[in-house]
Design an enzyme around this catalytic site. Structure first.
Site, mmCIF file in Angstrom:
data_model
loop_
_atom_site.group_PDB
_atom_site.id
_atom_site.type_symbol
_atom_site.label_atom_id
_atom_site.label_comp_id
_atom_site.label_asym_id
_atom_site.label_seq_id
_atom_site.Cartn_x
_atom_site.Cartn_y
_atom_site.Cartn_z
ATOM 1 C CB CYS A 113 42.833 20.547 65.467
ATOM 2 S SG CYS A 113 44.017 19.976 64.280
ATOM 3 C CG HIS A 254 44.666 21.944 68.825
ATOM 4 N ND1 HIS A 254 44.913 20.594 68.935
ATOM 5 C CD2 HIS A 254 45.179 22.318 67.617
ATOM 6 C CE1 HIS A 254 45.542 20.176 67.846
ATOM 7 N NE2 HIS A 254 45.719 21.204 67.029
ATOM 8 C CG ASN A 284 48.684 18.843 66.208
ATOM 9 O OD1 ASN A 284 47.612 18.352 66.544
ATOM 10 N ND2 ASN A 284 48.752 19.864 65.377
HETATM 11 N N1 ACO Z 1 63.901 20.202 61.443
HETATM 12 C C1 ACO Z 1 64.859 21.058 61.093
HETATM 13 N N2 ACO Z 1 64.637 22.135 60.341
HETATM 14 C C2 ACO Z 1 63.360 22.334 59.925
HETATM 15 C C3 ACO Z 1 62.314 21.469 60.245
HETATM 16 C C4 ACO Z 1 62.627 20.348 61.042
HETATM 17 N N3 ACO Z 1 61.680 19.453 61.421
HETATM 18 N N4 ACO Z 1 61.159 21.946 59.705
HETATM 19 C C5 ACO Z 1 61.484 23.068 59.043
HETATM 20 N N5 ACO Z 1 62.815 23.303 59.169
HETATM 21 C C6 ACO Z 1 63.595 24.398 58.618
HETATM 22 C C7 ACO Z 1 63.008 24.927 57.332
HETATM 23 O O1 ACO Z 1 63.436 24.171 56.252
HETATM 24 C C8 ACO Z 1 63.556 26.325 57.310
HETATM 25 O O2 ACO Z 1 64.878 26.286 56.832
HETATM 26 P P1 ACO Z 1 65.394 27.417 55.820
HETATM 27 O O3 ACO Z 1 65.326 28.700 56.607
HETATM 28 O O4 ACO Z 1 66.789 26.958 55.521
HETATM 29 O O5 ACO Z 1 64.475 27.371 54.652
HETATM 30 C C9 ACO Z 1 63.623 26.704 58.788
HETATM 31 O O6 ACO Z 1 63.551 25.490 59.522
HETATM 32 C C10 ACO Z 1 62.510 27.608 59.249
HETATM 33 O O7 ACO Z 1 61.294 27.117 58.726
HETATM 34 P P2 ACO Z 1 59.952 27.844 59.047
HETATM 35 O O8 ACO Z 1 58.839 27.148 58.313
HETATM 36 O O9 ACO Z 1 60.101 29.309 58.882
HETATM 37 O O10 ACO Z 1 59.811 27.519 60.606
HETATM 38 P P3 ACO Z 1 58.809 28.149 61.618
HETATM 39 O O11 ACO Z 1 59.567 28.811 62.690
HETATM 40 O O12 ACO Z 1 57.702 28.887 60.932
HETATM 41 O O13 ACO Z 1 58.160 26.835 62.254
HETATM 42 C C11 ACO Z 1 56.230 25.424 62.188
HETATM 43 C C12 ACO Z 1 57.469 25.916 61.453
HETATM 44 C C13 ACO Z 1 56.679 24.759 63.473
HETATM 45 C C14 ACO Z 1 55.531 24.399 61.312
HETATM 46 C C15 ACO Z 1 55.321 26.627 62.496
HETATM 47 O O14 ACO Z 1 55.080 27.361 61.326
HETATM 48 C C16 ACO Z 1 54.003 26.205 63.076
HETATM 49 O O15 ACO Z 1 53.930 25.716 64.186
HETATM 50 N N6 ACO Z 1 52.892 26.419 62.353
HETATM 51 C C17 ACO Z 1 51.579 26.045 62.833
HETATM 52 C C18 ACO Z 1 51.443 24.583 62.720
HETATM 53 C C19 ACO Z 1 50.185 24.096 63.358
HETATM 54 O O16 ACO Z 1 49.706 24.600 64.337
HETATM 55 N N7 ACO Z 1 49.678 23.031 62.778
HETATM 56 C C20 ACO Z 1 48.560 22.381 63.264
HETATM 57 C C21 ACO Z 1 47.319 22.954 62.770
HETATM 58 S S1 ACO Z 1 45.915 22.059 62.777
HETATM 59 C C22 ACO Z 1 46.199 20.564 63.126
HETATM 60 O O17 ACO Z 1 46.478 20.354 64.239
HETATM 61 C C23 ACO Z 1 46.027 19.442 62.115
#
Ligand code: ACO
Length: 327
Positions: A113, A254, A284
């Protein structure tokens, strides 16, 4: 000699998929996606289109707006995580041919990215060498094609789109690419990868499933990394250029997750009003997200020549990078 962004153009696929629409086929909800990411919808390219096709559409707008003919391009740099072919040919070469850029070299640049920020610095240095005058930098991504739609942890985050800029030499000093930081931390390479299909883990008949070749992400590892590097990039770029936040018209990051930017802003004691965000609409779009944001600002009339912008990117690699530009 000065290098600057002469013009910009984008292509956004027509098909807009809201969180509510996704929730009809996946165990998710608008409330979860918005509250965890800030994303409200994403645009998904038609199956008939490839990455080169959306790159060309964005490039045509940038060339037209810049009054630059395809034959006047010296180089095409294409950044993508979703090339049309694995390894070769470069998607940039397909774009070069279809645009009729008969005098241009062409290559793909892989920096996740952060690709657009890397590409700006590469383009600037080509221009500074004195051998080139016009470079097309195009960031085109179709992440919805490599997302695993069975995996709600990742699929909801991504969208398709392309953004292109013509980077040219200029005789005046109003606009420019002033400073760039480009970094990588390959120890985090595992956190964003397509595990199978390359030389390290080739496709194996009867064993490899499609999901093995899809995008894998350790969301929490990427989240922590992103907050840290966004904070570092913004403070380092301001400090080493003797800038205060008032000197900067917009921070254009980004667009991965609004919460990452809120956390960085809090650490830096900055108002979120300085950050330009459009991820609610596009989700994204990997390396295309910064040019998509720049284009939205441009089309809203928010940019005038000479305005200082601070760009930040992070992504697969892991890579990260930032730039100070004058529009
Ligand atoms: N809908 C509903 N529930 C969900 C979803 C969804 N789409 N996705 C995850 N959950 C649930 C999980 O299963 C978990 O449930 P559990 O507690 O029963 O196990 C709960 O939500 C919390 O999951 P976490 O992974 O802890 O959620 P978090 O608050 O960390 O958010 C996220 C996840 C949004 C992916 C976050 O970690 C994030 O933004 N990370 C960075 C991602 C990023 O920037 N990516 C791009 C990088 S580079 C590029 O652009 C290619």
């Amino acid at each position: 000699m000065n290098a600057y962004i002469k013009s910009i153009g984008t292509y956004i696929p027509e098909r807009r998929v809201t969180n509510d629409e996704l929730a009809k086929t996946m165990d998710t909800s608008d409330e979860w996606i918005r509250s965890h990411t800030g994303i409200g919808s994403r645009h998904i390219a038609d199956k008939s289109m490839n990455t080169a096709d959306i790159a060309i559409k964005a490039a045509e707008v940038a060339l037209e707006r810049g009054g630059v003919k395809a034959e006047e391009l010296d180089m095409i740099i294409l950044t993508t995580a979703t090339p049309d072919y694995v390894g070769f040919p470069a998607t940039a070469c397909i774009v070069q041919d279809k645009l009729g850029a008969s005098n241009a070299g062409a290559f793909d640049l892989t920096a996740g990215c952060t690709g657009f920020v890397y590409g700006l610095e590469v383009a600037k240095n080509f221009l500074k060498s004195g051998h080139m005058k016009n470079i097309l930098l195009v960031s085109a991504e179709m992440l919805t094609q490599i997302a695993n739609w069975e995996d709600r942890n990742t699929a909801v985050l991504f969208g398709d789109g392309a953004g292109a800029v013509v980077v040219s030499t200029s005789d005046d000093d109003i606009s420019g690419i002033d400073d760039t930081i480009l970094k990588a931390d390959g120890s985090g390479s595992y956190a964003l990868e397509r595990k199978v299909g390359g030389v390290a883990h080739p496709y194996e008949e009867g064993k490899t499933t499609w999901a093995d070749t899809a995008l894998y992400m350790d969301g929490q590892a990427v989240y922590k990394f992103a907050v840290k590097v966004n904070t570092q990039l913004i403070s380092s770029l301001m400090e080493r250029n003797n800038l205060t936040i008032d000197d900067i018209k917009w921070i254009v990051p980004h667009q991965a997750n609004e919460r990452i930017l809120q956390a960085a802003a809090k650490r830096l004691k900055l108002s979120m009003d300085k950050f330009f965000l459009n991820l609610e609409e596009y989700a994204n779009t990997s390396s295309a997200s910064i040019p998509l944001a720049l284009n939205d600002l441009y089309e809203k009339g928010e940019l005038k020549r000479g305005d200082k912008l601070l760009l930040t990117g992070f992504g697969a690699g892991l890579t990260y990078g930032g730039a100070i530009i004058r529009w």
